[in-house]
Design a protein around this motif. Structure first.
Motif, PDB file in Angstrom:
ATOM      1  N   SER A 205       5.510  12.419  -2.211  1.00  0.00           N
ATOM      2  CA  SER A 205       6.279  12.722  -1.006  1.00  0.00           C
ATOM      3  C   SER A 205       6.941  14.096  -1.110  1.00  0.00           C
ATOM      4  O   SER A 205       7.113  14.647  -2.195  1.00  0.00           O
TER       5      SER A 205
ATOM      6  N   VAL B 223      -5.131  -0.695   5.189  1.00  0.00           N
ATOM      7  CA  VAL B 223      -3.862   0.019   5.069  1.00  0.00           C
ATOM      8  C   VAL B 223      -3.487   0.150   3.602  1.00  0.00           C
ATOM      9  O   VAL B 223      -3.515  -0.842   2.858  1.00  0.00           O
ATOM     10  N   LEU B 224      -3.168   1.353   3.156  1.00  0.00           N
ATOM     11  CA  LEU B 224      -2.653   1.544   1.803  1.00  0.00           C
ATOM     12  C   LEU B 224      -1.354   0.765   1.669  1.00  0.00           C
ATOM     13  O   LEU B 224      -0.477   0.859   2.534  1.00  0.00           O
ATOM     14  N   ASP B 225      -1.218  -0.005   0.587  1.00  0.00           N
ATOM     15  CA  ASP B 225      -0.100  -0.955   0.493  1.00  0.00           C
ATOM     16  C   ASP B 225       0.940  -0.575  -0.550  1.00  0.00           C
ATOM     17  O   ASP B 225       1.961   0.016  -0.245  1.00  0.00           O
TER      18      ASP B 225
ATOM     19  N   ASN C 100       1.908  10.569   6.731  1.00  0.00           N
ATOM     20  CA  ASN C 100       3.078   9.751   7.064  1.00  0.00           C
ATOM     21  C   ASN C 100       4.128   9.744   5.956  1.00  0.00           C
ATOM     22  O   ASN C 100       5.160   9.077   6.095  1.00  0.00           O
TER      23      ASN C 100
ATOM     24  N   TYR D  87      -2.893   2.473  -6.259  1.00  0.00           N
ATOM     25  CA  TYR D  87      -2.378   1.732  -5.096  1.00  0.00           C
ATOM     26  C   TYR D  87      -3.431   0.723  -4.658  1.00  0.00           C
ATOM     27  O   TYR D  87      -4.632   1.004  -4.693  1.00  0.00           O
TER      28      TYR D  87
ATOM     29  N   VAL E  23      -5.810   7.824   2.212  1.00  0.00           N
ATOM     30  CA  VAL E  23      -4.826   8.670   1.543  1.00  0.00           C
ATOM     31  C   VAL E  23      -4.358   9.782   2.479  1.00  0.00           C
ATOM     32  O   VAL E  23      -3.168  10.121   2.511  1.00  0.00           O
TER      33      VAL E  23
ATOM     34  N   THR F 260       4.112   8.338   2.996  1.00  0.00           N
ATOM     35  CA  THR F 260       4.357   6.979   2.503  1.00  0.00           C
ATOM     36  C   THR F 260       3.884   6.760   1.073  1.00  0.00           C
ATOM     37  O   THR F 260       3.965   5.645   0.565  1.00  0.00           O
ATOM     38  N   ILE F 261       3.370   7.800   0.420  1.00  0.00           N
ATOM     39  CA  ILE F 261       3.026   7.689  -1.004  1.00  0.00           C
ATOM     40  C   ILE F 261       4.176   8.309  -1.787  1.00  0.00           C
ATOM     41  O   ILE F 261       4.257   9.528  -1.935  1.00  0.00           O
TER      42      ILE F 261
ATOM     43  N   CYS G 183      -4.616  -2.074  -1.392  1.00  0.00           N
ATOM     44  CA  CYS G 183      -4.692  -1.997   0.073  1.00  0.00           C
ATOM     45  C   CYS G 183      -4.585  -3.385   0.684  1.00  0.00           C
ATOM     46  O   CYS G 183      -4.953  -4.389   0.070  1.00  0.00           O
TER      47      CYS G 183
ATOM     48  N   GLU H  17      -4.049   9.658   5.723  1.00  0.00           N
ATOM     49  CA  GLU H  17      -3.082   9.070   6.645  1.00  0.00           C
ATOM     50  C   GLU H  17      -1.740   8.832   5.958  1.00  0.00           C
ATOM     51  O   GLU H  17      -0.676   9.123   6.524  1.00  0.00           O
ATOM     52  N   ALA H  18      -1.783   8.303   4.733  1.00  0.00           N
ATOM     53  CA  ALA H  18      -0.547   8.011   4.011  1.00  0.00           C
ATOM     54  C   ALA H  18       0.211   9.293   3.661  1.00  0.00           C
ATOM     55  O   ALA H  18       1.444   9.338   3.734  1.00  0.00           O
TER      56      ALA H  18
END
Length: 238
Positions: free
Chosen positions: A105, A229-231, A98, A219, A92, A100-101, A221, A94-95
């Protein structure tokens, strides 16, 4: 989240004392390995299952290998399931970094492990933004699946989990945003629900929290022996 080296395959002989497991490597060597998950691991500890292990060369480690994943098949073919509860917060983090959640966001600042609430707990992530305000995010590790495609939480009683829901509700009452994020460490999850059968008190706490304005998202993965990787967002079902 990439592993520092490729995982090693073995077959599970047994899990015991919650924190240990005996395995047999492909070359026939036997070893005792560390099990980082103290939960029930319901459906994920069948003798003979393929498991994947990381290895540490630290001199202080009594058991160099750590159990990371198990191969699970509910009738639609085998899938990798992550059992290490230390990984969801890293995934989480990392996401979030980035952005990406999608439901989380747009926040300018991300702070992990911030003290909050009357009980001096630590929230997994505090998101801050001048326009959006504060958002408290708690992360829960999920791996339970009894029916193909249907992930569930929890897999045993969790008074601590119910407490977190009450604390998130208190943040909403103070005018902040609060989100419970369920991170499913398997790619085959197509839907998600709270398991009242295993913990009715947690299910009631969840209902009360969402009625109070706490948001909940799930979520799944993608997993391989090299990375997790969270998908994608997984819908809730009643």
């Amino acid at each position: 989240m990439r592993f520092t080296s490729a995982l090693v395959r073995a077959r599970l002989e047994r899990r015991y004392k919650r924190l240990l497991a005996d395995v047999v490597f492909d070359d026939g060597e036997r070893a005792t390995v560390a099990c980082p998950n103290t939960g029930s691991l319901l459906g994920l500890q069948a003798p003979g299952s393929f498991v994947w292990l990381s290895r540490s060369d630290a001199a202080t480690r009594k058991y160099p290998h750590t159990w990371e994943m198990i191969e699970n098949d509910l009738g639609d073919g085998p899938t990798l399931v992550g059992i290490n509860p230390m990984h969801p917060n890293r995934l989480v983090a990392e996401a979030l970094a980035n952005d990406t959640i999608e439901p989380l966001s747009g926040y300018g600042k991300i702070r992990p492990e911030v003290k909050y609430g009357d009980e001096k707990s630590r929230i997994d992530f505090l998101l801050e933004d001048d326009a959006k305000g504060l958002c408290y995010v708690e992360v829960k590790n999920v791996h339970l699946m009894r029916t193909s495609g249907h992930a569930e939480f929890p897999d045993c009683t969790t008074a601590r989990g119910a407490k977190h829901l009450r604390e998130l509700s208190a943040m909403v009452a103070q005018g902040h945003r609060a989100v419970m994020l369920y991170l499913i460490q398997r790619a085959d999850a197509q839907r998600f629900s709270i398991c009242a059968e295993f913990d009715p008190a947690y299910a009631e706490a969840f209902r009360n929290a969402t009625a109070a304005g706490v948001e909940a998202v799930a979520y799944n993965c993608r997993l391989s022996t090299e990375e997790i990787v969270l998908d994608r967002l997984v819908p809730f079902m009643d």
